[in-house]
Design a protein around this motif. Structure first.
Motif, PDB file in Angstrom:
ATOM      1  N   GLU A  89       0.840  -1.202   0.000  1.00 20.99           N
ATOM      2  CA  GLU A  89       0.000   0.000   0.000  1.00 20.99           C
ATOM      3  C   GLU A  89       0.866   1.240   0.000  1.00 20.99           C
ATOM      4  O   GLU A  89       0.581   2.208  -0.688  1.00 20.99           O
ATOM      5  N   GLY A  90       1.944   1.189   0.778  1.00 21.67           N
ATOM      6  CA  GLY A  90       2.875   2.315   0.801  1.00 21.67           C
ATOM      7  C   GLY A  90       3.553   2.482  -0.546  1.00 21.67           C
ATOM      8  O   GLY A  90       3.726   3.599  -1.034  1.00 21.67           O
ATOM      9  N   SER A  91       3.919   1.365  -1.194  1.00 20.04           N
ATOM     10  CA  SER A  91       4.580   1.464  -2.501  1.00 20.04           C
ATOM     11  C   SER A  91       3.584   1.887  -3.565  1.00 20.04           C
ATOM     12  O   SER A  91       3.953   2.612  -4.494  1.00 20.04           O
ATOM     13  N   THR A  92       2.325   1.460  -3.447  1.00 26.69           N
ATOM     14  CA  THR A  92       1.331   1.915  -4.432  1.00 26.69           C
ATOM     15  C   THR A  92       1.083   3.405  -4.279  1.00 26.69           C
ATOM     16  O   THR A  92       0.938   4.109  -5.273  1.00 26.69           O
ATOM     17  N   SER A  93       1.028   3.868  -3.038  1.00 28.29           N
ATOM     18  CA  SER A  93       0.861   5.316  -2.866  1.00 28.29           C
ATOM     19  C   SER A  93       2.117   6.034  -3.351  1.00 28.29           C
ATOM     20  O   SER A  93       2.028   7.124  -3.926  1.00 28.29           O
ATOM     21  N   PHE A  94       3.274   5.406  -3.156  1.00 23.81           N
ATOM     22  CA  PHE A  94       4.511   5.981  -3.674  1.00 23.81           C
ATOM     23  C   PHE A  94       4.468   6.005  -5.197  1.00 23.81           C
ATOM     24  O   PHE A  94       4.845   7.003  -5.820  1.00 23.81           O
ATOM     25  N   ASN A  95       4.005   4.917  -5.792  1.00 24.82           N
ATOM     26  CA  ASN A  95       3.896   4.865  -7.254  1.00 24.82           C
ATOM     27  C   ASN A  95       2.897   5.905  -7.762  1.00 24.82           C
ATOM     28  O   ASN A  95       3.120   6.535  -8.800  1.00 24.82           O
ATOM     29  N   LYS A  96       1.806   6.074  -7.028  1.00 23.13           N
ATOM     30  CA  LYS A  96       0.825   7.093  -7.411  1.00 23.13           C
ATOM     31  C   LYS A  96       1.449   8.480  -7.350  1.00 23.13           C
ATOM     32  O   LYS A  96       1.264   9.308  -8.243  1.00 23.13           O
ATOM     33  N   LYS A  97       2.190   8.728  -6.268  1.00 26.33           N
ATOM     34  CA  LYS A  97       2.851  10.032  -6.136  1.00 26.33           C
ATOM     35  C   LYS A  97       3.864  10.241  -7.255  1.00 26.33           C
ATOM     36  O   LYS A  97       3.980  11.335  -7.811  1.00 26.33           O
ATOM     37  N   LEU A  98       4.602   9.174  -7.567  1.00 19.99           N
ATOM     38  CA  LEU A  98       5.593   9.261  -8.635  1.00 19.99           C
ATOM     39  C   LEU A  98       4.918   9.562  -9.969  1.00 19.99           C
ATOM     40  O   LEU A  98       5.388  10.431 -10.742  1.00 19.99           O
ATOM     41  N   ALA A  99       3.814   8.890 -10.252  1.00 16.58           N
ATOM     42  CA  ALA A  99       3.091   9.137 -11.515  1.00 16.58           C
ATOM     43  C   ALA A  99       2.570  10.569 -11.558  1.00 16.58           C
ATOM     44  O   ALA A  99       2.652  11.240 -12.602  1.00 16.58           O
TER      45      ALA A  99
END
Length: 129
Positions: A89-99
């Motif tokens: 979940e943290g990495s998905t939110s990180f991926n979302k932030k990155l996108a």
């Protein structure tokens, strides 16, 4: 009348006591002598029953320990899964932030390019005048 009633009760009690004593003496006259072989047999049977009970107790304890170990293993695995889900979940939110940052960066690059083009256009106009 009360005397008769009392007398019948006493007679009934005496008959019951007599029958009880007769049964007791009858049982007493039956030969129940326990020999040393019988005592040894009883001791062996008791020891065997005790050993079986101890074995069964040990078996149940082993089963309990195995089940407790399985339960703790499942609890550890559950915790690991929870932690990995939280990391995902943290990495998905990180991926979302990155996108989102990449989109913002692309938009800013377009603005920079537009500003460069405007600056070039202004420079050309100034040189032409």
């Amino acid at each position: 009348m009360a005397g008769r009633e009392r007398r019948r009760i006493l007679v009934g009690l005496a008959v019951a006591m007599f029958l009880g004593i007769a049964v007791y003496f009858r049982l007493w006259t039956i030969d129940y002598s326990v020999t040393s072989d019988d005592a040894e047999l009883l001791r062996r049977q008791f020891d065997l029953a005790n050993k079986e009970a101890m074995d069964e107790s040990a078996e149940w304890r082993l089963r309990f320990d195995q089940e407790a170990e399985k339960a703790s293993k499942c609890a550890r695995e559950l915790e690991e899964i929870k932690e990995s889900v939280e990391k995902k979940e943290g990495s998905t939110s990180f991926n979302k932030k990155l996108a989102m940052l990449q989109k913002e960066n692309a938009a800013l690059l377009k603005q920079v390019q537009t500003l460069k083009n405007e600056l070039e256009a202004e420079k050309r106009r100034c040189h032409l005048q």
